[in-house]
Design a protein around this motif. Structure first.
Motif, PDB file in Angstrom:
ATOM      1  N   ARG A  14       0.837  -1.197   0.000  1.00 25.88           N
ATOM      2  CA  ARG A  14       0.000   0.000   0.000  1.00 25.88           C
ATOM      3  C   ARG A  14       0.875   1.250   0.000  1.00 25.88           C
ATOM      4  NH1 ARG A  14      -5.209   1.052   0.596  1.00 25.88           N
ATOM      5  NH2 ARG A  14      -5.712  -1.108   1.132  1.00 25.88           N
ATOM      6  N   ALA A  15       0.493   2.215  -0.833  1.00 26.96           N
ATOM      7  CA  ALA A  15       1.245   3.466  -0.950  1.00 26.96           C
ATOM      8  C   ALA A  15       0.325   4.634  -0.606  1.00 26.96           C
ATOM      9  CB  ALA A  15       1.813   3.602  -2.362  1.00 26.96           C
ATOM     10  N   LYS A  16       0.684   5.827  -1.044  1.00 26.54           N
ATOM     11  CA  LYS A  16      -0.090   7.016  -0.722  1.00 26.54           C
ATOM     12  C   LYS A  16      -1.390   7.072  -1.524  1.00 26.54           C
ATOM     13  CE  LYS A  16       4.048   9.748   0.333  1.00 26.54           C
ATOM     14  NZ  LYS A  16       4.840  10.954  -0.030  1.00 26.54           N
ATOM     15  N   LYS A  17      -2.357   7.796  -0.977  1.00 22.17           N
ATOM     16  CA  LYS A  17      -3.628   8.073  -1.650  1.00 22.17           C
ATOM     17  C   LYS A  17      -4.331   6.796  -2.110  1.00 22.17           C
ATOM     18  CE  LYS A  17      -2.143  12.635  -3.225  1.00 22.17           C
ATOM     19  NZ  LYS A  17      -1.949  13.536  -4.396  1.00 22.17           N
ATOM     20  N   LYS A  18      -4.280   5.768  -1.267  1.00 25.10           N
ATOM     21  CA  LYS A  18      -4.992   4.510  -1.506  1.00 25.10           C
ATOM     22  C   LYS A  18      -4.504   3.766  -2.748  1.00 25.10           C
ATOM     23  CE  LYS A  18      -9.224   6.062   0.791  1.00 25.10           C
ATOM     24  NZ  LYS A  18     -10.695   6.230   0.673  1.00 25.10           N
ATOM     25  N   THR A  19      -3.300   4.071  -3.195  1.00 24.74           N
ATOM     26  CA  THR A  19      -2.725   3.339  -4.319  1.00 24.74           C
ATOM     27  C   THR A  19      -1.800   2.245  -3.790  1.00 24.74           C
ATOM     28  OG1 THR A  19      -0.863   4.882  -4.492  1.00 24.74           O
ATOM     29  CG2 THR A  19      -2.832   5.363  -5.817  1.00 24.74           C
ATOM     30  N   PHE A  20      -1.244   1.460  -4.723  1.00 25.80           N
ATOM     31  CA  PHE A  20      -0.326   0.381  -4.368  1.00 25.80           C
ATOM     32  C   PHE A  20       0.933   0.522  -5.218  1.00 25.80           C
ATOM     33  CE2 PHE A  20      -4.544  -0.970  -3.336  1.00 25.80           C
ATOM     34  CZ  PHE A  20      -4.420  -1.693  -2.161  1.00 25.80           C
ATOM     35  N   ARG A  21       2.052   0.111  -4.648  1.00 22.51           N
ATOM     36  CA  ARG A  21       3.342   0.291  -5.331  1.00 22.51           C
ATOM     37  C   ARG A  21       4.153  -0.997  -5.280  1.00 22.51           C
ATOM     38  NH1 ARG A  21       7.770   5.120  -5.116  1.00 22.51           N
ATOM     39  NH2 ARG A  21       9.660   3.862  -5.431  1.00 22.51           N
ATOM     40  N   ALA A  22       4.812  -1.309  -6.414  1.00 25.16           N
ATOM     41  CA  ALA A  22       5.745  -2.435  -6.491  1.00 25.16           C
ATOM     42  C   ALA A  22       7.077  -1.915  -7.028  1.00 25.16           C
ATOM     43  CB  ALA A  22       5.205  -3.528  -7.399  1.00 25.16           C
ATOM     44  N   THR A  73      16.667   0.502 -11.531  1.00 30.78           N
ATOM     45  CA  THR A  73      15.513   0.229 -10.683  1.00 30.78           C
ATOM     46  C   THR A  73      14.293   0.948 -11.239  1.00 30.78           C
ATOM     47  OG1 THR A  73      16.058   2.092  -9.243  1.00 30.78           O
ATOM     48  CG2 THR A  73      16.918  -0.078  -8.625  1.00 30.78           C
ATOM     49  N   GLY A  74      13.140   0.460 -10.873  1.00 28.85           N
ATOM     50  CA  GLY A  74      11.901   1.079 -11.311  1.00 28.85           C
ATOM     51  C   GLY A  74      10.779   0.727 -10.361  1.00 28.85           C
ATOM     52  N   PHE A  75       9.639   1.339 -10.566  1.00 28.83           N
ATOM     53  CA  PHE A  75       8.480   1.030  -9.735  1.00 28.83           C
ATOM     54  C   PHE A  75       7.210   1.155 -10.557  1.00 28.83           C
ATOM     55  CE2 PHE A  75       9.088   5.575  -9.320  1.00 28.83           C
ATOM     56  CZ  PHE A  75       7.798   6.085  -9.432  1.00 28.83           C
ATOM     57  N   ILE A  76       6.149   0.519 -10.063  1.00 29.51           N
ATOM     58  CA  ILE A  76       4.847   0.512 -10.722  1.00 29.51           C
ATOM     59  C   ILE A  76       3.810   0.964  -9.704  1.00 29.51           C
ATOM     60  CG2 ILE A  76       3.138  -0.890 -11.933  1.00 29.51           C
ATOM     61  CD1 ILE A  76       5.506  -2.921 -12.347  1.00 29.51           C
ATOM     62  N   ILE A  77       2.886   1.793 -10.131  1.00 31.03           N
ATOM     63  CA  ILE A  77       1.788   2.235  -9.276  1.00 31.03           C
ATOM     64  C   ILE A  77       0.485   1.622  -9.791  1.00 31.03           C
ATOM     65  CG2 ILE A  77       0.434   4.199  -8.463  1.00 31.03           C
ATOM     66  CD1 ILE A  77       3.164   4.056  -7.200  1.00 31.03           C
ATOM     67  N   ALA A  78      -0.233   0.943  -8.908  1.00 30.39           N
ATOM     68  CA  ALA A  78      -1.563   0.417  -9.223  1.00 30.39           C
ATOM     69  C   ALA A  78      -2.596   1.281  -8.511  1.00 30.39           C
ATOM     70  CB  ALA A  78      -1.685  -1.039  -8.784  1.00 30.39           C
ATOM     71  N   GLN A  79      -3.657   1.620  -9.207  1.00 29.07           N
ATOM     72  CA  GLN A  79      -4.659   2.523  -8.647  1.00 29.07           C
ATOM     73  C   GLN A  79      -5.583   1.839  -7.649  1.00 29.07           C
ATOM     74  OE1 GLN A  79      -4.501   5.802  -9.186  1.00 29.07           O
ATOM     75  NE2 GLN A  79      -2.670   5.318 -10.390  1.00 29.07           N
ATOM     76  N   ASN A  80      -5.681   0.517  -7.724  1.00 29.56           N
ATOM     77  CA  ASN A  80      -6.524  -0.219  -6.781  1.00 29.56           C
ATOM     78  C   ASN A  80      -5.983  -1.636  -6.648  1.00 29.56           C
ATOM     79  OD1 ASN A  80      -7.744  -1.825  -9.013  1.00 29.56           O
ATOM     80  ND2 ASN A  80      -8.685   0.148  -9.533  1.00 29.56           N
ATOM     81  N   PHE A  81      -6.567  -2.402  -5.730  1.00 29.15           N
ATOM     82  CA  PHE A  81      -6.057  -3.744  -5.462  1.00 29.15           C
ATOM     83  C   PHE A  81      -6.206  -4.661  -6.671  1.00 29.15           C
ATOM     84  CE2 PHE A  81      -6.664  -8.137  -4.012  1.00 29.15           C
ATOM     85  CZ  PHE A  81      -5.448  -8.335  -3.367  1.00 29.15           C
ATOM     86  N   ASP A  82      -7.312  -4.542  -7.400  1.00 28.92           N
ATOM     87  CA  ASP A  82      -7.523  -5.403  -8.567  1.00 28.92           C
ATOM     88  C   ASP A  82      -6.398  -5.244  -9.583  1.00 28.92           C
ATOM     89  OD1 ASP A  82      -9.819  -6.454  -7.523  1.00 28.92           O
ATOM     90  OD2 ASP A  82     -11.166  -5.106  -8.608  1.00 28.92           O
TER      91      ASP A  82
END
Length: 448
Positions: free
Chosen positions: A84-92, A114-123
């Motif tokens: 879980r990240a900021k503003k109810k998003t998720f980060r990998a 290195t890099g990262f991905i932001i998902a807007q919701n759990f799905d």
């Protein structure tokens, strides 16, 4: 998708970065010794490490004596662990690296990013449709190299590894030359080396991209192309004239979606400038593309309807020939289109996407296609599970002596259905062990 053309004709000012949202495998004809080649060695890895695809592009480097190699790694969201990240998003977070070795296995160079991905919701964290890509670029002298690529999930510290060999072409000669032809669904030029990491949803455009070298600036380059499907059937052809940009002229040809009738095509190019001419014939493998065809051929696509079509519907379609068979197939899916107002039939796209995924991940040791296996069938009917676990306890009733440890059972959990599907390894593949408990959902409608 919008294609950015190269506006700056001063080639020395450009640092080429071909941004490949989807780079497709390139099979080169062996008799052409002047073409680059790429080989991935077979890889057996645990199921709990990140799975990723690898492709490459070999084009001229800015420094004329070198050859630019771009590795493109692609992977779905569900291959990484999100938090879980900021503003109810998720980060990998992930780390991608490649080690370059010569033929004696001596290390020549290595790259890490290195890099990262932001998902807007759990799905979205479990999505197979949201594809991510990252690029590793290096300029090397033309030669044969071995490589070892690693994609590490920073949260779990688990790594997927791919190894292979690559032969880089010599673009340093001041001769009329053409690069390899490769298929992309996005082409751009930039001087920003940090570009190249993307998170995208499947696109519908596809282009054949190539570069022509050492044509005097502003001279005309004439291009004649033929796109061929199985049986040497010409499915698209055309002629184009472009102005040379000097040392490097970059060009693309849009591949019409109606022409992509199978996953394997060949493209023939004739490139002319004044009294000089080049001919190239090359295979394009579109099987890994989200923008390419969603099935290999019509007969196979109809056979694969076994999980959603009624027996009489299948029998009727198989009995037809030519255009009538194609029309019946289209009518079958048209009647199941969840949103006829859109140009895409979401149900059909999802169905064949699952088949494509099953063929990649669930191939049996007997070489049975993944969609025909029981694990593939469950995936196609129910979609990706919410939770996957392995367990030896599922065998205890049969194997009391656990000093003999067969392959672990695999348990897929579907929260919305409140069901588990248990697979046990039997005769070269995983088979359903609790079929009576899930008979109703497997014989119902596909979950979409």
């Amino acid at each position: 998708m919008k294609i950015q053309k190269f506006k700056n004709k001063t080639v020395s000012a450009l640092l080429l970065v071909v941004s490949l949202t989807t780079v497709l495998s390139i099979n080169l004809f062996a008799q052409d010794a002047n073409r680059s080649s790429f080989e991935l060695h077979p890889s057996e890895q645990p199921e709990d490490v990140p799975y990723f695809g690898v492709d490459f592009v070999n084009v001229a480097a800015e420094e004329q004596k070198l050859s630019r190699l771009i590795f493109k790694l692609s992977f779905a969201n569900d291959e990484l662990q999100f938090i879980r990240a900021k503003k109810k998003t998720f980060r990998a977070d992930y780390e991608a690296s490649v080690i370059i070795l010569d033929t004696s296995k001596t290390e020549i160079d290595r790259i890490k990013k290195t890099g990262f991905i932001i998902a807007q919701n759990f799905d979205e964290t479990k999505s197979l449709h949201i594809k991510n890509s990252t690029e590793l670029r290096i300029a090397l002298e033309p030669a044969v190299y071995n490589f070892r690529i690693e994609l590490k999930d920073k949260e779990t510290q688990r790594s997927g590894i791919r190894e292979g060999a690559v032969t880089l072409r010599d673009f340093s000669k001041n001769e009329f030359m053409i690069s390899d032809v490769f298929a992309v669904d996005s082409v751009s030029a930039t001087t920003n080396e940090s570009a190249g990491d993307k998170s995208i949803k499947p696109q519908t455009e596809l282009y054949a991209y190539f570069e022509v070298y050492n044509v005097p600036e502003s001279d005309s380059i004439d291009i004649v192309y033929h796109l061929l499907a199985a049986g040497d059937k010409v499915v698209q052809q055309g002629e184009q004239r472009v102005k040379s940009d000097g040392r490097v002229t970059r060009h693309y040809i849009r591949l019409e979606k109606f022409a992509l009738v199978s996953t394997e095509h060949r493209i023939k190019l004739v490139i002319k400038c004044k009294d000089k001419s080049l001919e190239v014939e090359q295979e394009l493998d579109l099987s890994d593309s989200d923008a390419g065809p969603i099935y290999a051929n019509l007969d196979e696509a109809i056979e694969q309807l076994v999980y959603v079509a009624k027996d009489d519907e299948l029998k009727k379609m198989k009995s037809l020939e030519g255009e009538q068979k194609g029309e019946a197939f289209e009518e079958f899916w048209k009647s199941r289109d969840p949103d006829p107002e859109t140009s895409m039939n979401e149900y059909r796209e999802e169905y064949y996407y699952r088949i494509k995924f099953a063929n990649k991940r669930f191939v049996a040791e007997s070489n049975k296609q993944g969609w025909k296996t029981e694990m593939g069938m469950v995936y196609i009917k129910l979609g990706p599970p919410d939770y996957v676990a392995t367990s030896y306890n599922q065998y205890r009733t049969r194997y009391q002596d656990m000093s003999f440890r067969p392959k672990a059972a695999i348990v897929w959990t579907y929260y919305a259905l409140r069901r588990e599907v248990i697979f046990r390894y039997q005769i070269s593949e995983y088979r359903i062990a609790n079929y009576p408990e899930i008979f109703d959902i497997l014989n119902g409608e596909m979950l979409f």
